[in-house]
Structures are given as structure tokens and as C-alpha cells.
Write an enzyme that holds these catalytic residues in place. Structure first.
Site, PDB file in Angstrom:
ATOM      1  N   ASP A  24       0.858  -1.169   0.000  1.00 27.63           N
ATOM      2  CA  ASP A  24       0.000   0.000   0.000  1.00 27.63           C
ATOM      3  C   ASP A  24       0.906   1.235   0.000  1.00 27.63           C
ATOM      4  O   ASP A  24       2.142   1.129   0.081  1.00 27.63           O
ATOM      5  CB  ASP A  24      -0.951  -0.034   1.222  1.00 27.63           C
ATOM      6  CG  ASP A  24      -2.149   0.878   1.030  1.00 27.63           C
ATOM      7  OD1 ASP A  24      -3.148   0.704   1.754  1.00 27.63           O
ATOM      8  OD2 ASP A  24      -2.094   1.765   0.154  1.00 27.63           O
TER       9      ASP A  24
HETATM   10  C1  GLC Z   1      -4.405   4.196  -0.167  1.00 26.17           C
HETATM   11  C2  GLC Z   1      -5.299   3.121   0.387  1.00 26.17           C
HETATM   12  C3  GLC Z   1      -5.545   1.977  -0.555  1.00 26.17           C
HETATM   13  C4  GLC Z   1      -5.481   2.448  -1.991  1.00 26.17           C
HETATM   14  C5  GLC Z   1      -4.072   2.945  -2.252  1.00 26.17           C
HETATM   15  C6  GLC Z   1      -3.896   3.473  -3.675  1.00 26.17           C
HETATM   16  O1  GLC Z   1      -3.577   4.715   0.818  1.00 26.17           O
HETATM   17  O2  GLC Z   1      -4.961   2.575   1.654  1.00 26.17           O
HETATM   18  O3  GLC Z   1      -6.832   1.429  -0.219  1.00 26.17           O
HETATM   19  O4  GLC Z   1      -5.793   1.376  -2.863  1.00 26.17           O
HETATM   20  O5  GLC Z   1      -3.665   3.940  -1.332  1.00 26.17           O
HETATM   21  O6  GLC Z   1      -4.678   4.601  -3.871  1.00 26.17           O
END
Ligand code: GLC
Length: 734
Positions: free
Chosen positions: A281
Site C-alpha cells: 500500500d
Molecule cells: C491508499 C489506500 C488503498 C489504496 C491505495 C492506492 O492509501 O490505503 O486502499 O488502494 O492507497 O490509492
């Protein structure tokens, strides 16, 4: 040539730099014009793009700039990216583009934006959730994108958590069923097809249960709890064919998700046999160093995460991962075999997604973008999610000649109806919302007639604006619609210290209740905000969640009776701030005077008609480990309007080697019944459905007495002594 051979051939041609590049994922800002890549209108910066792909061999790009792009601009963006990758790079490996499309293609202007997941769960209609997945696939593919960072399979058991509305609620069975339905719709039988997209299960695992209720804070989840509540959804999503998983941003038991070898490799690969990509993430590898302090350097953080099982790093704002992993490969702290393993997974999924062979947007998909049929499905989902919690003296539905006052902070905004991940990350830029979509106010003016509707703001979310003006405006009206709830937010921007609804909103509602006129509360919110001081005297209460872009129209339909509410709570609606317990409590939680005492219980929802249940029956009184029991019951619409009822099958294990919940949902069916119509509803129960995580933390089926419950009926059943004690998945089949 086989898929495996093709990937092997490509891998053998790659340099170490190219392999490490495939494992690197950056945000589109990094290759866009402007100081931080966020100039508006958005444009790709060719030089930055070439640096990413030609110098750093980046394998994946994701995300959107400051706000949603038109479908046409998406086509231009993806085309330019693939031009550089397939025409200028040495091996011409296309880039894998990913996007968050959690309630439709929320980053493509004009897309069909569904109710948020918690609301989709409230429909208890798996077919609708599957249709949402199918339509979302059409519209992200029409935007040139093959990979959707969704569904969230975190179980929503911490109502304070600002991402609760991204989950399918507190129950394992309901969340698992909705997640699998969504994946089947999004992916079909081939997620590489032109009108299908690949899912990403997130956030693996246990992110949704922070002790503090605040986003990305510490969770303490025992192995048994992890296996009982949090892993089954991911297990089912993997079994449904999802090719990617996103790791948990937070820590569990002191171990950050991105460094948890046990969960990322031993469980995910060893037990669930997941073969796809584990993506990190946002910045969560670097955070092992900068936030969690489990790595003493950024390089150690990279080593730790890759060796724990993370295949791709969502870096995403620089090339540090690329450089640091190269260093780890060169000093041997990350074996080349591990890099080859990760790159093999990435190339395999790219091949399966169709990216290697068809990297460019399929322009034929334009015809499947934002179709009238999709809008109708969305409208139906919005109507079916609305949950009638209270309806004293049949206040609702309101006759269409009713004169109404509409007031409150969510009355005249689209942003609260949609929530976060809408056009912008926060979803809170009202000016960017489409002008042709109805707020609650506009929908009610259309439904009841402008001359029948009085509007006064009353209050903002947390500030009393002019309660007296609202009270004065009640003169001459027959009913008052008070639109309460939350502004749009995402992630930690939604952190709160108190689940109680803002005082300004409570004050507005109380003043209007005190006028003595019937007050209908609309709760447009991502979380069950506590309204204890309003419940007794409110005439009616509708939980609207974030019902999406058709939510205003759907609410108007329900309020005037053009639609009969059929939503049921996918969560326990708390009565008090310190009583935040899910419904599946243990015997001790309801012994010695203790009670499960929410404002409104899990599964609750009223209708404008009445339903009568009768004749609960089972086709056998006992089952063995390989048997299936059929449970049936008759449901009759005993009212004068048509309506849908959700038949909910709960099970109680009377005794177990670990304490067993007093009831657990094990099946549900939504049935539509005309007035006077009755149907016989059947559901199956297998021994696997009765399994649980035993004292040695493995899943077991334990013989003994169980009780099946539907509505107010119950029947005993016995699991025969030939049931075995062995490790198996939650269907009990492995
Ligand atoms: C964010 C979220 C995740 C998302 C990712 C990309 O911080 O935690 O759910 O898919 O970044 O946007």
C-alpha cells in the site's frame, strides 16, 4: 507456447535493473506536468514518463491526479504510457495501470457511481453487488485500465474506523458473500477479457480493527481471531480467482502488515495457495523505517518487505525502492531467486490481464460507459440499500401532497451521498460533482413539487447555523425531513474521537422534534453515528449510508412510497459510545445481566408491508462431515404493498471447545413478494459452515448440538460424531 514458458522466456532476457523495475509502482503524479505533477488540467510530462519507464523500468503506474479525468483523457494517458513502454523500452514490456474504483469508476468523470460498499452490503442482494462489479469493469476498461484496487475484504467490526464504509460490514458470512459476488462480476471467468478487470483484495489483513478506531493505528488480533473473522474473506476472494492482494498498511500485534512473513507467505501462499501479486500500500515499505521503526534504514525496510512476501512496491513518489532493492540484490541480502519469483508473478498477472498482448485501451468499450442500464442498476441499488430503522405511526411513506421542511447539512450536497473516493480522494469538492444529479433536496422538490418543499440549512456538520430559522420554517408544513450525517472523507482525515453525532446536528434535530411535528431523520453517513437522544422522539429514521450518485432520487422514492424499503443493517447500530459490540457476541457477553444492546441490531430493517414466517423445516436432523442439510421456511407478504424481505439464517453451536457466538449468520436470501404472495425459501448448511477455529488455531468441525434460527423460529440439528478434526478452509473442503 504455454503461459509459464512465455513468462520464463521474458524473464531470462531481463537485466537485474529491469526486474527490479517491474517490482516498482509509482503514482501518475510522478510522470505528470507541474512541480509535484499536479498541474490542472492534467498532462503527462513526457520527459518524466521516459525517466520512469526507460531509466527505472517501472512496471506499474496507478492513481489519478488531483481530480477525476474524462474517459477521453484516460485513453490519452494510458496510450502515452504504453507508447513509451512498448515502442521505446528495450524489452517493450507494457505498464500495468491500476486505479481505485471502489463504488464504480470513481476517478472517471461521468461514471456510474454506486452506493459505497457498506450500503451495497445493506441491500443483502448479491446479484446487485455482482452487477456493480460487472459495470465497474466496463467503465474502468472504457478508461483503458485493467486493474481495480478493490474489493475491501476487511471485516468492519470497529465502527469508529474512518474506512468502515469501504467494508461490507461486521459479519464474516455477509462480507465474504458480497466480496465474492463483486469479484465474480468484475472478473467474470477471464479478467483479461476486454470488458472485465482484475480485482485486488485489500487490505490483507486485519487493517480494519484498530484498537483506537483511528486509521492505521495498532491492532491486536490473536491468531484465532484472525482466522475466525479476518482471513475467511480473503480466502474466499482468492478461491474466486482474484490475482492480486494489497498488504495491510497497519500493524497487527506489533508486526506491520508489510513485514509479516507469517501472514504474507506462510498463510497466504502456504495455506491459501495464492499465486498472484502482493502489492504494497502507499509508502508502506518506507514506513517500516519512518513510522513503525521496525527497520533501521530504508534499505532494511525494502529487504524486510520483499523477504516477507511483498512483490510490488507502491513506492510511489520516487524511485527509492528501485535503487534500494538493486542494492539489496547486489549485496545478496535479497536473493535473485526472490526477485525472479516476484517478477514471475507480476509478468504472469500482466499476461493474464491481457496487458502484454493488448496494452492499449479498447476503444470499443466506450459503448459500455455510463449506459442508461447501468444508471438504472445503480438507482435500484440505491433504493435497496436504504434501511428503515424506525417508522412510528406509519409516518412513512408521506403522501405526495405533504408539505415538508427539508433541513440539515446533508440535505443539499452530493458529496455526503457519495463519500470519499469520489472525483477526488476525499470526495469533498462539491463544485466538481455533476450538475445534473439530484441532492436529497432537489429530488424531494421534484417528487413533492417545489411549492410543497421549504428548505432551510439549519446547521452545518459541526456548527449551528440558524436553528431558529429552521424552527420558524416548520409553520405550515406537515412533516420535517432532517438530513444528518457526515461530510465526505477518506482514511485518516475521517478519524474521530466520539461516535456520537456532532452536537450541532443533535441540537438542530432536537429543536425540530420539539415543535411536535413529525420528524424524519435521514442518516447519510459512512459510520453509525450515535443519535441516542433523538431516537425516542423521532417519528421515523432511515439509515442511508453513502447511497451514491442516485441516492437523492432513491431517498425521495422511499419517502413517498414509490419504493418500499428493503435494506437491512450490515452492522450493529450502537446506542452508546462505549457499547460498540458486533452482534455475534459470546455467551459471557449476554450472561449475568449483560446484553447485546445496540440502538438497532445487525440485520434490522423495516418495510412498508408486513411479512409472516411459518413452517421452518430441515430435511435431516443430523449431518456428517460430507452432508448438506436443507433448511426451508415459508415467507408471506401479509400487507397491501409489494416488498422484498431478507430471510436470514443464523446458527448457534450449543457447546464448543472454544466459546461459540450466540448466533452467527450462515445464509441469507432476498425474496420479492406481491401482497398476499408467499414463497418457500431454501438454504443449505454444510458441516463446513459449522466449523470454527479451535484451541490449536486450526479450523475444525466438532460434533455436537446446534440450533438453526430464522426470524422467531428455531430447530435443533446435530453434527454427527463422525465429524473430523483437521485443517481445512472455511468451506471445510480442503
Ligand atoms: C491508499 C489506500 C488503498 C489504496 C491505495 C492506492 O492509501 O490505503 O486502499 O488502494 O492507497 O490509492
Amino acid at each position: 507456447m504455454s503461459k509459464e514458458q512465455r513468462v520464463r522466456d521474458l524473464l531470462q532476457q531481463m537485466t537485474l535493473e529491469e526486474k527490479v523495475g517491474q517490482m516498482t509502482q509509482v503514482t501518475v503524479d510522478l510522470v505528470s506536468q507541474g512541480v509535484d505533477g499536479r498541474d490542472e488540467p492534467h498532462r503527462i510530462d513526457r520527459a518524466k514518463l521516459e525517466e520512469a519507464i526507460l531509466a527505472h523500468h517501472v512496471g506499474s503506474i496507478f492513481n489519478v491526479g488531483p481530480s477525476a479525468y474524462s474517459r477521453e483523457h484516460w485513453i490519452d494517458v494510458i496510450t502515452e504510457i504504453q507508447d513509451v513502454a512498448t515502442q521505446q523500452s528495450r524489452l517493450k514490456i507494457p505498464v500495468l495501470y491500476g486505479i481505485d474504483a471502489i463504488h464504480g469508476a470513481n476517478y472517471t468523470l461521468g461514471a456510474t457511481l454506486f452506493p459505497q460498499p457498506i450500503a451495497m452490503a445493506a441491500t443483502w442482494n448479491s446479484d446487485l453487488v455482482s452487477q456493480e462489479g460487472e459495470i465497474t469493469a466496463w467503465e474502468v476498461r472504457a478508461s483503458g485500465i485493467p486493474w481495480n484496487f478493490y474489493p475491501v475484504l476487511d471485516v468492519g467490526r470497529q465502527p469508529l474506523w474512518p474506512r468502515l464504509w469501504e467494508t461490507f460490514g461486521e459479519d464474516v458470512h455477509l462480507a465474504k458473500s458480497m466480496g465474492v459476488s463483486y469479484i465474480r462480476g468484475l472478473q467474470g471467468t477471464d479478467f483479461g477479457a476486454p470488458d472485465k478487470a482484475a480485482a485486488c483484495l485489500k487490505h490483507y489483513v486485519g487493517y480494519s480493527f484498530p484498537i483506537s478506531g483511528k486509521d492505521r493505528t495498532a491492532a491486536w488480533i490473536s491468531e484465532r481471531m484472525m482466522r475466525e473473522y479476518f482471513l475467511p474473506g480473503f480466502e474466499a476472494g482468492i478461491a474466486a480467482g482474484a490475482p492480486t492482494v494489497m498488504a495491510n498498511s497497519a500493524e497487527v500485534d506489533g508486526i506491520p502488515g508489510h513485514s509479516n512473513y507469517h501472514l504474507l507467505t506462510e498463510v497466504l501462499r502456504g495455506e491459501m495457495h495464492f499465486k498472484g501479486i502482493v502489492d504494497s500500500d502507499w509508502m508502506d515499505i518506507e514506513r517500516l523505517y519512518s513510522r513503525d521503526h521496525v527497520a533501521e534504514s530504508p534499505k532494511e525496510a525494502v529487504r524486510m518487505a520483499v523477504m516477507a512476501g511483498v512483490d510490488m512496491s507502491m513506492v510511489p513518489l520516487d524511485y527509492s525502492f528501485h535503487d534500494l532493492l538493486l542494492a539489496c540484490a547486489k549485496d545478496g541480502s535479497v536473493p535473485l531467486s526472490r526477485i525472479d519469483e516476484a517478477v514471475t508473478r507480476i509478468l504472469t498477472v500482466k499476461l493474464e490481464m491481457g496487458v502484454l498482448d493488448r496494452p492499449y485501451p479498447d476503444l470499443r468499450m466506450a459503448k459500455k460507459f455510463a449506459t442508461p442500464e447501468a444508471a438504472q442498476t445503480n438507482f435500484q441499488a440505491a433504493r435497496e440499500c436504504l434501511t428503515l430503522l424506525k417508522n412510528d405511526r406509519k409516518t412513512l411513506p408521506l403522501a405526495k401532497n405533504t408539505k415538508i421542511l427539508v433541513t440539515g447539512p446533508t440535505a443539499n450536497v452530493l458529496s455526503s451521498l457519495n463519500g470519499g473516493w469520489t472525483i477526488t480522494w476525499m470526495g469533498d469538492v462539491e463544485a466538481l460533482y455533476p450538475k445534473d444529479k439530484n441532492t436529497v433536496l432537489r429530488a424531494l422538490q421534484e417528487k413533492f413539487g417545489k411549492d410543497q418543499v421549504v428548505y432551510v440549512a439549519g446547521s452545518t456538520f459541526d456548527d449551528v447555523v440558524d436553528v431558529q430559522a429552521a424552527v420558524a420554517a416548520t409553520k405550515g408544513v406537515d412533516a420535517i425531513i432532517v438530513c444528518l450525517g457526515e461530510k465526505a472523507y477518506s482514511e485518516n482525515w475521517g478519524n474521530i474521537d466520539d461516535l456520537t453525532l456532532d452536537a450541532a446536528q443533535i441540537e438542530l434535530a432536537r429543536a425540530l422534534i420539539d415543535t411536535g411535528k413529525p420528524v424524519v431523520l435521514l442518516l447519510i453517513e459512512g459510520r453509525p453515528r450515535i443519535i441516542r437522544t433523538l431516537v425516542e422522539k423521532a417519528a421515523a429514521i432511515v439509515m442511508c449510508y453513502c447511497p451514491g450518485m442516485e441516492g437523492g432520487n432513491a431517498i425521495a422514492d422511499i419517502l413517498c412510497g414509490d419504493a418500499n424499503p428493503s435494506g437491512k443493517l450490515p452492522l450493529s447500530y450502537p446506542k452508546y459510545p462505549n457499547a460498540l459490540v458486533p452482534y455475534d457476541v459470546k455467551p459471557a457477553d449476554v450472561a449475568d445481566g449483560n446484553t447485546y444492546n445496540p440502538e438497532f441490531p445487525f440485520g434490522h430493517g423495516l418495510s412498508y408491508t408486513t411479512f409472516e414466517y411459518s413452517d421452518l423445516a430441515v430435511d435431516r436432523d443430523e449431518i456428517g462431515v460430507k452432508d448438506t442439510m436443507t433448511v426451508s421456511i415459508t415467507v408471506k407478504n401479509t400487507g397491501v404493498v409489494a416488498g422484498s424481505e431478507v430471510v436470514q439464517l443464523f446458527v448457534r453451536d450449543e457447546y464448543g471447545s472454544v466459546s461459540r457466538p450466540v448466533r452467527q449468520l450462515k445464509g441469507f436470501r432476498k425474496v420479492f413478494l406481491a401482497p398476499g404472495e408467499e414463497k418457500r425459501v431454501q438454504m443449505a448448511i454444510t458441516a463446513g459452515d459449522l466449523s470454527f477455529i479451535g484451541r490449536d488455531n486450526t479450523r475444525i468441525i466438532e460434533p455436537g448440538a446446534f440450533t438453526l434460527m430464522i426470524n422467531k423460529f428455531s430447530r435443533p440439528c446435530t453434527l454427527r460424531a463422525d465429524a473430523v478434526h483437521r485443517t481445512m478452509n472455511s468451506e471445510g473442503t480442503r
